[in-house]
Design a protein around this motif. Structure first.
Motif, PDB file in Angstrom:
ATOM      1  N   GLU A 103       1.744-115.991  37.268  1.00 37.56           N
ATOM      2  CA  GLU A 103       0.735-116.794  37.965  1.00 37.56           C
ATOM      3  C   GLU A 103      -0.306-117.313  36.982  1.00 37.56           C
ATOM      4  OE1 GLU A 103      -0.791-114.342  41.104  1.00 37.56           O
ATOM      5  OE2 GLU A 103       1.046-114.488  42.280  1.00 37.56           O
ATOM      6  N   LYS A 104      -0.734-116.448  36.049  1.00 35.38           N
ATOM      7  CA  LYS A 104      -1.734-116.876  35.077  1.00 35.38           C
ATOM      8  C   LYS A 104      -1.184-117.977  34.186  1.00 35.38           C
ATOM      9  CE  LYS A 104      -4.466-112.674  34.830  1.00 35.38           C
ATOM     10  NZ  LYS A 104      -4.882-111.537  34.011  1.00 35.38           N
ATOM     11  N   PHE A 105       0.072-117.825  33.708  1.00 32.85           N
ATOM     12  CA  PHE A 105       0.666-118.854  32.865  1.00 32.85           C
ATOM     13  C   PHE A 105       0.870-120.140  33.637  1.00 32.85           C
ATOM     14  CE2 PHE A 105       2.141-115.456  29.875  1.00 32.85           C
ATOM     15  CZ  PHE A 105       1.474-115.950  28.784  1.00 32.85           C
ATOM     16  N   SER A 106       1.200-120.038  34.906  1.00 37.02           N
ATOM     17  CA  SER A 106       1.395-121.227  35.728  1.00 37.02           C
ATOM     18  C   SER A 106       0.080-121.992  35.858  1.00 37.02           C
ATOM     19  CB  SER A 106       1.923-120.837  37.110  1.00 37.02           C
ATOM     20  OG  SER A 106       2.026-121.971  37.927  1.00 37.02           O
ATOM     21  N   LYS A 107      -1.012-121.257  36.109  1.00 40.95           N
ATOM     22  CA  LYS A 107      -2.323-121.908  36.206  1.00 40.95           C
ATOM     23  C   LYS A 107      -2.702-122.544  34.881  1.00 40.95           C
ATOM     24  CE  LYS A 107      -4.203-118.940  39.821  1.00 40.95           C
ATOM     25  NZ  LYS A 107      -5.179-117.910  40.143  1.00 40.95           N
ATOM     26  N   THR A 108      -2.471-121.826  33.780  1.00 40.87           N
ATOM     27  CA  THR A 108      -2.796-122.345  32.461  1.00 40.87           C
ATOM     28  C   THR A 108      -1.977-123.589  32.166  1.00 40.87           C
ATOM     29  OG1 THR A 108      -3.300-120.109  31.701  1.00 40.87           O
ATOM     30  CG2 THR A 108      -2.914-121.757  30.016  1.00 40.87           C
ATOM     31  N   LYS A 109      -0.709-123.558  32.524  1.00 38.60           N
ATOM     32  CA  LYS A 109       0.176-124.703  32.297  1.00 38.60           C
ATOM     33  C   LYS A 109      -0.313-125.911  33.101  1.00 38.60           C
ATOM     34  CE  LYS A 109       5.055-125.949  32.775  1.00 38.60           C
ATOM     35  NZ  LYS A 109       6.360-125.487  33.261  1.00 38.60           N
ATOM     36  N   ASP A 110      -0.692-125.691  34.365  1.00 36.47           N
ATOM     37  CA  ASP A 110      -1.196-126.784  35.195  1.00 36.47           C
ATOM     38  C   ASP A 110      -2.505-127.340  34.635  1.00 36.47           C
ATOM     39  OD1 ASP A 110       0.969-126.529  36.867  1.00 36.47           O
ATOM     40  OD2 ASP A 110      -0.100-125.314  38.369  1.00 36.47           O
ATOM     41  N   ASP A 111      -3.396-126.445  34.182  1.00 37.67           N
ATOM     42  CA  ASP A 111      -4.655-126.891  33.590  1.00 37.67           C
ATOM     43  C   ASP A 111      -4.397-127.716  32.336  1.00 37.67           C
ATOM     44  OD1 ASP A 111      -6.034-125.583  35.580  1.00 37.67           O
ATOM     45  OD2 ASP A 111      -6.576-123.848  34.354  1.00 37.67           O
ATOM     46  N   LEU A 112      -3.440-127.275  31.522  1.00 33.84           N
ATOM     47  CA  LEU A 112      -3.109-128.003  30.306  1.00 33.84           C
ATOM     48  C   LEU A 112      -2.555-129.385  30.631  1.00 33.84           C
ATOM     49  CD1 LEU A 112      -2.881-128.023  27.229  1.00 33.84           C
ATOM     50  CD2 LEU A 112      -0.658-126.934  27.467  1.00 33.84           C
ATOM     51  N   LYS A 113      -1.681-129.456  31.632  1.00 32.32           N
ATOM     52  CA  LYS A 113      -1.132-130.754  32.043  1.00 32.32           C
ATOM     53  C   LYS A 113      -2.256-131.688  32.490  1.00 32.32           C
ATOM     54  CE  LYS A 113       3.509-129.526  33.589  1.00 32.32           C
ATOM     55  NZ  LYS A 113       4.396-129.398  34.762  1.00 32.32           N
ATOM     56  N   ASP A 114      -3.187-131.160  33.292  1.00 29.58           N
ATOM     57  CA  ASP A 114      -4.302-131.982  33.756  1.00 29.58           C
ATOM     58  C   ASP A 114      -5.139-132.481  32.585  1.00 29.58           C
ATOM     59  OD1 ASP A 114      -3.492-131.604  36.360  1.00 29.58           O
ATOM     60  OD2 ASP A 114      -4.977-130.030  36.792  1.00 29.58           O
ATOM     61  N   THR A 115      -5.400-131.611  31.622  1.00 27.43           N
ATOM     62  CA  THR A 115      -6.200-131.992  30.460  1.00 27.43           C
ATOM     63  C   THR A 115      -5.499-133.067  29.646  1.00 27.43           C
ATOM     64  OG1 THR A 115      -7.167-129.774  30.352  1.00 27.43           O
ATOM     65  CG2 THR A 115      -7.321-131.122  28.375  1.00 27.43           C
ATOM     66  N   VAL A 116      -4.208-132.893  29.420  1.00 26.12           N
ATOM     67  CA  VAL A 116      -3.444-133.892  28.660  1.00 26.12           C
ATOM     68  C   VAL A 116      -3.436-135.223  29.406  1.00 26.12           C
ATOM     69  CG1 VAL A 116      -1.121-134.516  27.876  1.00 26.12           C
ATOM     70  CG2 VAL A 116      -2.020-132.229  27.418  1.00 26.12           C
ATOM     71  N   ASN A 117      -3.226-135.182  30.711  1.00 26.97           N
ATOM     72  CA  ASN A 117      -3.232-136.430  31.495  1.00 26.97           C
ATOM     73  C   ASN A 117      -4.594-137.108  31.438  1.00 26.97           C
ATOM     74  OD1 ASN A 117      -0.553-136.340  32.253  1.00 26.97           O
ATOM     75  ND2 ASN A 117      -0.967-135.158  34.098  1.00 26.97           N
TER      76      ASN A 117
END
Length: 109
Positions: free
Chosen positions: A62-76
């Motif tokens: 769950e933590k990695f999933s949230k981090t991955k989603d946050d990273l995607k948002d930041t890159v976008n």
């Protein structure tokens, strides 16, 4: 995995091992019953460790999933901002080019 989770797992395993050892030392039962108790104790320990492991695995995913989603948002967001800045730069350069063309045309007259 956090340090407190590691400590909890180690404490659980150590407590179970100490309890099992003391149970064997002070067992008043026959060998077959003692072996059955040991087997049951190990099965309980295995189930408890598996339950804790499954919980930690789920929590980590769950933590990695949230981090991955946050990273995607930041890159976008960065790509969107850079695209906007690129458009601003192109517009600025086109305006400067038009000015230079006008100045050049005046010089050639």
């Amino acid at each position: 995995m956090s340090s407190s989770n590691n400590n909890s797992i180690l404490a659980l395993l150590a407590g179970a091992a100490v309890g099992l050892g003391l149970g064997i030392l002070f067992a008043p039962d026959k060998g077959t019953k003692t072996r059955e108790k040991i087997k049951d104790g190990l099965d309980d320990l295995k189930d408890s460790a598996k339950s804790k492991w499954d919980f930690l695995e789920t929590e980590t995913k769950e933590k990695f999933s949230k981090t991955k989603d946050d990273l995607k948002d930041t890159v976008n967001d960065l790509l969107s901002d850079s695209s906007y800045k690129a458009e601003e730069t192109i517009t600025f350069l086109e305006e400067k080019l038009a000015e230079l063309k006008k100045q050049n045309a005046k010089l050639h007259k």
